[in-house]
Enzyme design. Structure first.
Site, PDB file in Angstrom:
ATOM      1  N   SER A 138      -2.581  -7.964   3.506  1.00 59.50           N
ATOM      2  CA  SER A 138      -2.795  -7.702   4.934  1.00 59.50           C
ATOM      3  C   SER A 138      -3.104  -9.006   5.664  1.00 59.50           C
ATOM      4  O   SER A 138      -2.668  -9.207   6.805  1.00 59.50           O
ATOM      5  CB  SER A 138      -3.966  -6.728   5.120  1.00 59.50           C
ATOM      6  N   ARG A 180      -2.463  -6.661  -7.954  1.00 57.38           N
ATOM      7  CA  ARG A 180      -1.319  -7.554  -7.763  1.00 57.38           C
ATOM      8  C   ARG A 180      -1.379  -8.630  -8.846  1.00 57.38           C
ATOM      9  O   ARG A 180      -0.895  -8.452  -9.940  1.00 57.38           O
ATOM     10  CB  ARG A 180      -1.349  -8.175  -6.360  1.00 57.38           C
ATOM     11  N   LYS A 223     -15.087  -7.730   5.632  1.00 53.86           N
ATOM     12  CA  LYS A 223     -14.601  -8.768   6.563  1.00 53.86           C
ATOM     13  C   LYS A 223     -14.404  -8.108   7.922  1.00 53.86           C
ATOM     14  O   LYS A 223     -14.131  -6.919   8.001  1.00 53.86           O
ATOM     15  CB  LYS A 223     -13.238  -9.300   6.087  1.00 53.86           C
ATOM     16  N   HIS A 244       0.845  -1.205   0.000  1.00 51.00           N
ATOM     17  CA  HIS A 244       0.000   0.000   0.000  1.00 51.00           C
ATOM     18  C   HIS A 244       0.882   1.256   0.000  1.00 51.00           C
ATOM     19  O   HIS A 244       0.609   2.212  -0.729  1.00 51.00           O
ATOM     20  CB  HIS A 244      -0.882   0.061   1.262  1.00 51.00           C
TER      21      HIS A 244
HETATM   22  O1  PNS Z   1      -9.194  -3.006   0.938  1.00 50.20           O
HETATM   23  P1  PNS Z   1     -10.491  -3.509   0.360  1.00 50.20           P
HETATM   24  O2  PNS Z   1     -11.247  -4.284   1.411  1.00 50.20           O
HETATM   25  O3  PNS Z   1     -10.303  -4.283  -0.911  1.00 50.20           O
HETATM   26  O4  PNS Z   1     -11.368  -2.188  -0.012  1.00 50.20           O
HETATM   27  C1  PNS Z   1     -12.669  -2.313  -0.521  1.00 50.20           C
HETATM   28  C2  PNS Z   1     -13.375  -0.951  -0.586  1.00 50.20           C
HETATM   29  C3  PNS Z   1     -13.359  -0.264   0.760  1.00 50.20           C
HETATM   30  C4  PNS Z   1     -12.659  -0.064  -1.583  1.00 50.20           C
HETATM   31  C5  PNS Z   1     -14.842  -1.227  -1.076  1.00 50.20           C
HETATM   32  O5  PNS Z   1     -15.411  -2.205  -0.273  1.00 50.20           O
HETATM   33  C6  PNS Z   1     -15.729   0.012  -1.049  1.00 50.20           C
HETATM   34  O6  PNS Z   1     -15.537   0.939  -1.803  1.00 50.20           O
HETATM   35  N1  PNS Z   1     -16.726   0.030  -0.139  1.00 50.20           N
HETATM   36  C7  PNS Z   1     -17.653   1.146  -0.001  1.00 50.20           C
HETATM   37  C8  PNS Z   1     -19.069   0.750  -0.423  1.00 50.20           C
HETATM   38  C9  PNS Z   1     -19.304   0.989  -1.899  1.00 50.20           C
HETATM   39  O7  PNS Z   1     -19.119   2.082  -2.411  1.00 50.20           O
HETATM   40  N2  PNS Z   1     -19.758  -0.080  -2.617  1.00 50.20           N
HETATM   41  C10 PNS Z   1     -20.075  -0.015  -4.011  1.00 50.20           C
HETATM   42  C11 PNS Z   1     -18.927  -0.291  -4.950  1.00 50.20           C
HETATM   43  S1  PNS Z   1     -18.399  -1.947  -4.889  1.00 50.20           S
END
Ligand code: PNS
Length: 156
Positions: free
Chosen positions: A128, A90, A41, A17
Site C-alpha cells: 500500500s 510476501r 501508522k 490483498h
Molecule cells: O495491515 P497491517 O497494518 O499490517 O495490519 C495490522 C493489524 C491490524 C492486523 C494489527 O495491527 C492488529 O491486529 N491490531 C489490533 C491490535 C491487536 O490485537 N494487537 C495485538 C496483536 S499484535
C-alpha cells in the site's frame, strides 16, 4: 460454519490483498475483511474511505463481508465467532512481524489459529505504501489496485 477474518489497515487495498481474499473465500464459508479503525501508522484514507473501497471491490462476492474493528483483534474474532485469522506473506522481511503477531494472538487466544497465504509472485513487491507513493508522484497504478482505489487516488 468456518469463518475467517482477514484484518489489516488496507490503506488502501491492493491487488495483492484482493488475491488473498479471493483465495481465502474458496476455503472458508465466510471471510470477514476487517479494517482497523486506528492503524499504527497514520492512514492516508479515513476509515470510511478504506471500508468503502473494499466494499466496492467485493460488491458481488457474497462470501466476503467488509467490517471495521478497534481494540484487540482476538476479541473482535471471538465476537464474530471466527477462529481463523488470515494473513498474507510476501517476502522474508514480513516474517518477523507476522510471527510475533501470530504468537502474541495465540498466547491471548489459543483456539484462534493464524493461517498464512503466500502471495502470488505477481504481487510479491506490492505494498500500500508504494502504491500511495507512485500515485503521489504521478505514476500509473491501474494494474496494482482495484479500479475503485485507482479512481479514489487520482481524485485526491
Ligand atoms: O495491515 P497491517 O497494518 O499490517 O495490519 C495490522 C493489524 C491490524 C492486523 C494489527 O495491527 C492488529 O491486529 N491490531 C489490533 C491490535 C491487536 O490485537 N494487537 C495485538 C496483536 S499484535
Amino acid at each position: 460454519m468456518k469463518v475467517a477474518i482477514y484484518p489489516g489497515s488496507f490503506d488502501p487495498i491492493t491487488n495483492g490483498h484482493v488475491d488473498i481474499i479471493k483465495r481465502a473465500s474458496e476455503l472458508f464459508d465466510k471471510v470477514i475483511v476487517a479494517v482497523i479503525r486506528n492503524p499504527e501508522k497514520k492512514a492516508r484514507f479515513s476509515l470510511d474511505e478504506r471500508v468503502e473501497m473494499l466494499q466496492q471491490s467485493f460488491r458481488t462476492v457474497k462470501l466476503v463481508e467488509v467490517d471495521s474493528f478497534d481494540g484487540l483483534l482476538v476479541d473482535y474474532a471471538k465476537k464474530k465467532k471466527a477462529n481463523i485469522i488470515v494473513r498474507g506473506l510476501r517476502a522474508v522481511s514480513d516474517f518477523d512481524y507476522e510471527f510475533q503477531m501470530a504468537l502474541t494472538n495465540r498466547k491471548m487466544a489459543p483456539k484462534i489459529e493464524t493461517l498464512f497465504f503466500m502471495t502470488d509472485y505477481k504481487y510479491s513487491y506490492l505494498s500500500s505504501s508504494f502504491v500511495k507513493q507512485i500515485a503521489r508522484l504521478g505514476g500509473d497504478i491501474s494494474e496494482l489496485v482495484p479500479s475503485a482505489v485507482a479512481n479514489k487516488l487520482s481524485s485526491k
